[in-house]
Scaffold this active site. Structure first.
Site, PDB file in Angstrom:
ATOM      1  CG  ASN A  66      -7.356  -2.340  -6.304  1.00 52.53           C
ATOM      2  OD1 ASN A  66      -6.374  -3.045  -6.036  1.00 52.53           O
ATOM      3  ND2 ASN A  66      -7.757  -1.361  -5.484  1.00 52.53           N
ATOM      4  CD1 TRP A  67     -12.090  -6.006 -10.621  1.00 51.37           C
ATOM      5  CD2 TRP A  67     -11.082  -5.254 -12.479  1.00 51.37           C
ATOM      6  NE1 TRP A  67     -11.352  -7.035 -11.156  1.00 51.37           N
ATOM      7  CE2 TRP A  67     -10.732  -6.602 -12.294  1.00 51.37           C
ATOM      8  CE3 TRP A  67     -10.561  -4.571 -13.589  1.00 51.37           C
ATOM      9  CZ2 TRP A  67      -9.891  -7.295 -13.171  1.00 51.37           C
ATOM     10  CZ3 TRP A  67      -9.720  -5.268 -14.460  1.00 51.37           C
ATOM     11  CH2 TRP A  67      -9.402  -6.598 -14.251  1.00 51.37           C
TER      12      TRP A  67
ATOM     13  CG  ASP B  83      -2.062   0.954   1.130  1.00 56.51           C
ATOM     14  OD1 ASP B  83      -2.281   1.519   0.035  1.00 56.51           O
ATOM     15  OD2 ASP B  83      -2.749   1.159   2.145  1.00 56.51           O
ATOM     16  N   GLY B  84       0.337   2.327  -0.558  1.00 58.35           N
ATOM     17  CA  GLY B  84       0.998   3.629  -0.471  1.00 58.35           C
ATOM     18  C   GLY B  84       1.645   4.099  -1.761  1.00 58.35           C
TER      19      GLY B  84
ATOM     20  NE  ARG C  61      -7.204   1.888  -6.348  1.00 59.75           N
ATOM     21  CZ  ARG C  61      -6.105   2.088  -5.644  1.00 59.75           C
ATOM     22  NH1 ARG C  61      -5.005   2.481  -6.241  1.00 59.75           N
ATOM     23  NH2 ARG C  61      -6.102   1.919  -4.341  1.00 59.75           N
TER      24      ARG C  61
ATOM     25  CB  SER D 279      -8.366  -5.527  -4.049  1.00 62.29           C
ATOM     26  OG  SER D 279      -9.012  -4.318  -4.425  1.00 62.29           O
TER      27      SER D 279
ATOM     28  NE  ARG E 122      -3.121  -1.547   4.267  1.00 65.45           N
ATOM     29  CZ  ARG E 122      -4.372  -1.589   3.858  1.00 65.45           C
ATOM     30  NH1 ARG E 122      -5.198  -2.476   4.383  1.00 65.45           N
ATOM     31  NH2 ARG E 122      -4.818  -0.772   2.930  1.00 65.45           N
TER      32      ARG E 122
ATOM     33  N   GLY F  19       0.234   5.553  -4.329  1.00 66.26           N
ATOM     34  CA  GLY F  19      -0.314   6.863  -4.692  1.00 66.26           C
ATOM     35  C   GLY F  19       0.266   7.970  -3.822  1.00 66.26           C
ATOM     36  NE  ARG F  20      -1.426   6.567   1.277  1.00 71.07           N
ATOM     37  CZ  ARG F  20      -1.470   5.614   2.206  1.00 71.07           C
ATOM     38  NH1 ARG F  20      -1.272   5.926   3.470  1.00 71.07           N
ATOM     39  NH2 ARG F  20      -1.710   4.369   1.874  1.00 71.07           N
TER      40      ARG F  20
HETATM   41  C1  FPP Z   1      -1.875   0.274  -3.332  1.00 62.65           C
HETATM   42  O1  FPP Z   1      -1.408   1.613  -3.409  1.00 62.65           O
HETATM   43  C2  FPP Z   1      -1.326  -0.517  -4.416  1.00 62.65           C
HETATM   44  C3  FPP Z   1      -2.058  -1.074  -5.421  1.00 62.65           C
HETATM   45  C4  FPP Z   1      -3.512  -0.918  -5.507  1.00 62.65           C
HETATM   46  C5  FPP Z   1      -1.442  -1.834  -6.511  1.00 62.65           C
HETATM   47  C6  FPP Z   1      -0.188  -2.611  -6.198  1.00 62.65           C
HETATM   48  C7  FPP Z   1       0.568  -2.755  -7.463  1.00 62.65           C
HETATM   49  C8  FPP Z   1       1.909  -2.740  -7.617  1.00 62.65           C
HETATM   50  C9  FPP Z   1       2.812  -2.687  -6.465  1.00 62.65           C
HETATM   51  C10 FPP Z   1       2.594  -2.749  -8.957  1.00 62.65           C
HETATM   52  C11 FPP Z   1       2.222  -3.813  -9.925  1.00 62.65           C
HETATM   53  C12 FPP Z   1       2.276  -5.197  -9.410  1.00 62.65           C
HETATM   54  C13 FPP Z   1       3.055  -6.212  -9.910  1.00 62.65           C
HETATM   55  C14 FPP Z   1       2.907  -7.585  -9.365  1.00 62.65           C
HETATM   56  C15 FPP Z   1       4.061  -6.007 -10.945  1.00 62.65           C
HETATM   57  P1  FPP Z   1      -2.461   2.797  -3.536  1.00 62.65           P
HETATM   58  O2  FPP Z   1      -2.545   3.158  -4.985  1.00 62.65           O
HETATM   59  O3  FPP Z   1      -3.764   2.402  -2.917  1.00 62.65           O
HETATM   60  O4  FPP Z   1      -1.746   3.908  -2.722  1.00 62.65           O
HETATM   61  P2  FPP Z   1      -2.438   5.095  -1.892  1.00 62.65           P
HETATM   62  O5  FPP Z   1      -3.252   4.446  -0.803  1.00 62.65           O
HETATM   63  O6  FPP Z   1      -1.269   5.857  -1.356  1.00 62.65           O
HETATM   64  O7  FPP Z   1      -3.261   5.882  -2.870  1.00 62.65           O
END
Ligand code: FPP
Length: 244
Positions: free
Chosen positions: A64-65, A16-17, A67, A61, A184, A19-20
């Site tokens: 996540n679709w 996670d993280g 988004r 997840s 996490r 985007g941030r």
């Molecule tokens: C959460 O960060 C991360 C995801 C939803 C996607 C995870 C994907 C990757 C690490 C890259 C691709 C994967 C592979 C296996 C090559 P967030 O976008 O929710 O971050 P935020 O909470 O800071 O917005």
């Protein structure tokens, strides 16, 4: 360096993280995912070197679709690039690649190379890399319950035979070792529909580090924390200690 008898056999990570991380660097969100994919490469390598038996990564997840479509497309493209570019790394290091979740929902440009590498690596025994894709813990529990109900309706099993062991084996993670440690990143402290059944006795480890900045040193810190935990599985400290 790390005592192998005190390592988790199965580690799972909620990455996670992204985007941030991007926001803090003045970059668009997708750049965070790009850096996140680099972190995936580093952590898979480090996990294999360390001797873990299984590593499960929450890459996308079921939720996540929802988004923005450009972000979903970037994540699918990164998955494709990963599978195509890491093929020799995975094969040379005896890694078996599997996926959990509704993988059939992935676009063919991601699913086809994924299927091919899963098939080609199926006989590898060094470590299992499990990618959770279009995955939801509740959804996977419902799917297992439905499969058992259907087998019961066909007369193949008796309801009395359904116990924890049989149910766990019916999940897509059924062939993996018990989940020992769940990490996490990014400071959030919740499961977000990840491995709900499997996490029953897992140790939990939360770090403020955003996923793109999570490297080998952070992995080792999580493993070190696990090493110091006393796992009691419902028993008392005295029982655990006298059992050696
Ligand atoms: C959460 O960060 C991360 C995801 C939803 C996607 C995870 C994907 C990757 C690490 C890259 C691709 C994967 C592979 C296996 C090559 P967030 O976008 O929710 O971050 P935020 O909470 O800071 O917005």
């Amino acid at each position: 360096m790390l005592d192998p008898s005190k390592l988790p056999r199965h580690l799972a990570i909620i990455m996670d993280g992204n985007g941030r991380w991007a926001q803090e660097h003045g970059l668009p969100r997708v750049e965070g995912h790009r850096e996140g994919a680099k972190a995936v490469r580093e952590i898979v390598r480090a996990a294999r070197e360390t001797g873990l038996r299984a590593l499960t990564l929450y890459a996308f997840s079921a939720q996540n679709w929802q988004r923005p479509p450009e972000e979903v497309a970037t994540l699918m493209q990164l998955l494709r690039d990963y599978v195509v570019e890491e093929r020799s790394e995975i094969m040379d290091n005896d890694i078996r690649l599997i996926a959990i979740g509704e993988v059939e929902r992935l676009p063919p440009y991601a699913k086809d190379p994924l299927d091919a590498l899963m098939a080609d690596s199926a006989g590898n025994g060094g470590m299992t890399l499990c990618l959770a894709l279009s995955y939801g813990g509740r959804e996977s529990i419902v799917a297992a319950a439905r499969a058992l109900a259907e087998a019961t309706a066909r007369g193949e099993i008796n309801p009395a035979q359904i116990d924890e062991e049989k149910f766990g084996a019916s999940l897509q993670t059924g062939g993996l070792p018990q989940l020992d440690l769940l990490v996490r990143t990014s400071g959030e402290e919740r499961l977000s529909n990840f491995l709900l059944w499997e996490a029953a006795y897992a140790e939990l480890y939360f770090t403020e580090t955003y996923w793109p900045a999570f490297g080998k040193a952070e992995l080792y810190a999580a493993l070190e924390s696990f090493r110091g935990r006393e796992r009691r599985f419902g028993r008392t400290r005295e029982q655990i200690r006298s059992a050696g």
